[in-house]
Each structure stands twice: as C-alpha cells, then as structure tokens.
Design an enzyme around this catalytic site. Structure first.
Site, PDB file in Angstrom:
ATOM      1  N   HIS A 183      40.157  48.410  43.551  1.00 61.93           N
ATOM      2  CA  HIS A 183      39.254  47.761  42.610  1.00 61.93           C
ATOM      3  C   HIS A 183      38.911  48.694  41.455  1.00 61.93           C
ATOM      4  O   HIS A 183      38.849  49.917  41.617  1.00 61.93           O
ATOM      5  CB  HIS A 183      37.973  47.312  43.318  1.00 61.93           C
ATOM      6  CG  HIS A 183      38.181  46.118  44.190  1.00 61.93           C
ATOM      7  ND1 HIS A 183      37.500  45.898  45.354  1.00 61.93           N
ATOM      8  CD2 HIS A 183      39.016  45.053  44.054  1.00 61.93           C
ATOM      9  CE1 HIS A 183      37.890  44.759  45.904  1.00 61.93           C
ATOM     10  NE2 HIS A 183      38.815  44.234  45.132  1.00 61.93           N
ATOM     11  N   CYS A 184      38.710  48.089  40.297  1.00 67.22           N
ATOM     12  CA  CYS A 184      38.452  48.818  39.055  1.00 67.22           C
ATOM     13  C   CYS A 184      37.013  48.566  38.602  1.00 67.22           C
ATOM     14  O   CYS A 184      36.481  47.465  38.788  1.00 67.22           O
ATOM     15  CB  CYS A 184      39.440  48.350  37.985  1.00 67.22           C
ATOM     16  SG  CYS A 184      39.247  49.163  36.383  1.00 67.22           S
ATOM     17  N   CYS A 219      44.821  50.917  35.091  1.00 67.56           N
ATOM     18  CA  CYS A 219      45.461  50.148  36.170  1.00 67.56           C
ATOM     19  C   CYS A 219      46.891  49.764  35.803  1.00 67.56           C
ATOM     20  O   CYS A 219      47.766  49.698  36.675  1.00 67.56           O
ATOM     21  CB  CYS A 219      44.634  48.911  36.499  1.00 67.56           C
ATOM     22  SG  CYS A 219      43.053  49.274  37.310  1.00 67.56           S
ATOM     23  N   HIS A 250      45.374  39.804  40.652  1.00 71.42           N
ATOM     24  CA  HIS A 250      44.485  40.740  41.343  1.00 71.42           C
ATOM     25  C   HIS A 250      45.019  41.094  42.735  1.00 71.42           C
ATOM     26  O   HIS A 250      45.168  42.269  43.078  1.00 71.42           O
ATOM     27  CB  HIS A 250      43.090  40.121  41.458  1.00 71.42           C
ATOM     28  CG  HIS A 250      42.091  40.979  42.172  1.00 71.42           C
ATOM     29  ND1 HIS A 250      41.217  41.801  41.505  1.00 71.42           N
ATOM     30  CD2 HIS A 250      41.824  41.139  43.501  1.00 71.42           C
ATOM     31  CE1 HIS A 250      40.458  42.447  42.389  1.00 71.42           C
ATOM     32  NE2 HIS A 250      40.809  42.051  43.616  1.00 71.42           N
ATOM     33  N   GLU A 251      45.320  40.063  43.528  1.00 75.50           N
ATOM     34  CA  GLU A 251      45.776  40.330  44.899  1.00 75.50           C
ATOM     35  C   GLU A 251      47.159  40.987  44.910  1.00 75.50           C
ATOM     36  O   GLU A 251      47.423  41.867  45.734  1.00 75.50           O
ATOM     37  CB  GLU A 251      45.778  39.044  45.727  1.00 75.50           C
ATOM     38  CG  GLU A 251      44.405  38.387  45.879  1.00 75.50           C
ATOM     39  CD  GLU A 251      43.341  39.299  46.489  1.00 75.50           C
ATOM     40  OE1 GLU A 251      43.682  40.338  47.089  1.00 75.50           O
ATOM     41  OE2 GLU A 251      42.149  38.975  46.347  1.00 75.50           O
ATOM     42  N   CYS A 299      38.845  44.121  33.466  1.00 75.65           N
ATOM     43  CA  CYS A 299      40.137  44.366  34.103  1.00 75.65           C
ATOM     44  C   CYS A 299      40.347  43.370  35.230  1.00 75.65           C
ATOM     45  O   CYS A 299      39.408  43.038  35.966  1.00 75.65           O
ATOM     46  CB  CYS A 299      40.193  45.788  34.646  1.00 75.65           C
ATOM     47  SG  CYS A 299      41.720  46.180  35.568  1.00 75.65           S
TER      48      CYS A 299
END
Length: 199
Positions: free
Chosen positions: A157-158, A185, A147-148, A163
C-alpha cells in the site's frame, strides 16, 4: 504509458495464460464491463490479458453467519481450477467479500503471488443506497483490478492518496484515487514486470 505494439500482437491462448493475466469472471453479473476492463487493464499494464469465465458456484466460500464470502478461499480455488503456470489469475465476482480480521474487503491478493480477487458488490452505488452509476462502477472496478494486481507484483500500500495502491476503506477513497501508479510505485511495478516477463 505508450502501448507496446508487441503486446498488441495476437499471442496464442496458451501464451496468454502462461505469460500474462487471466481474468476469471465468477458469478459476475456485470459482464457488459468486461470488454472495457480487458482493454483498459491490458493497455495500462502492457501485459497480455485473457478472460476465462468460471462456471463453478461460489457456495464453498460462503460464511453463513456473516452472509459474506471468504476472499482467500476464492483465490485458492481459482488457482486450483486454473493453475497459473507463471501467469496471474484474477477472479472477478459480485459477492460481498471478507477476511476474518476485517468487516469487508473490496478485494484481496497474494503479495508477490499469482492470485487475486476483486468484488463489484460494494463498488456499486446501489449497495450504499445511491442511484446506479454504471460509469462510476466500471472506473472503480478498473482501479481495484490494478490495485490487486499491483499486490501480485509485490507492491504494498502507498501513502499517496491519488495512487492506485492507496488502501481504499470506502467509495470516497476509491473515487479520489487514479487508476495509475504514482511514480514510486510505477518504478517498482516496471521492475517487477520485467522479471515476470523474463520468467
């Protein structure tokens, strides 16, 4: 994603650091998970990945009033200690993190930048009064690392809850999502990765 044989070749340490991702364990006491995280993260993102422990104490980032550590300061110091030279630097800590506008964060990253940090503190069951679960912890760590790092490749962000770029506000959010990007993404990541590898 299929593993690219070229990525699995053994580049020099300098090539790893300039063209890939360096994980910086920093007062991180869950080192038994590092081999798994290194293999899974590098294999999924198809980028060279190295590990370089940091010895300096994290006291500089502590806010005594909150009893938490300022994540932005950790990112800034990580990039000062280990300049990216075109690569990404991801600090891995076990301290409870915050930014001033939020009660806590699991991690933070520079959007489209080189630095990020992830904490295991609130990803542990024990923090929430639950029995320890090492397998759940390593899966949560993997999701937060992806994520990061996604943010450092310009991903925001999604809205898709499964996700990896979905914004987690608690363990339930993290456990519910995958460690993979959704199709939208993923396309954005692959485009950004191509530019990153070409630099």
């Amino acid at each position: 994603l299929q593993q690219d044989p070229a990525v699995r070749a053994q580049p020099s340490l300098e090539e790893l650091r300039m063209n890939g991702i360096t994980i910086l364990p920093w007062e991180f006491h869950e080192s038994l998970h590092l081999p798994y995280l290194q293999e899974a993260l590098g294999g999924y993102l198809l980028l060279p990945l190295s590990v370089r422990p940091v010895q300096q104490p994290l006291d500089f980032a502590l806010d005594p009033r909150r009893g938490q550590y300022h994540s932005t300061r950790i990112i800034e110091k990580a990039l000062e200690i280990d300049p990216p030279d075109g690569g990404k630097r991801l600090a891995l800590v076990d301290r409870d993190l915050f930014i001033p506008i939020l009660t806590f964060v699991f991690g933070e990253a520079q959007l489209g930048g080189a630095g990020a940090v992830v904490s295991s503190a609130r990803l542990k069951n024990e923090f929430h009064g639950r029995p320890p679960d090492p397998i759940a912890l390593r899966e949560r760590l993997l999701k937060e690392l992806v994520h990061e790092l996604g943010h450092t490749f310009g991903l925001r962000h999604c809205a898709a809850a499964d996700c990896v770029m979905f914004s987690s506000h608690d363990l339930e959010d993290t456990d519910a999502k995958e460690h993979r990007f959704c199709s939208v993404c993923l396309d954005r990541f692959l485009a950004s990765r191509q530019i990153f590898q070409a630099d």
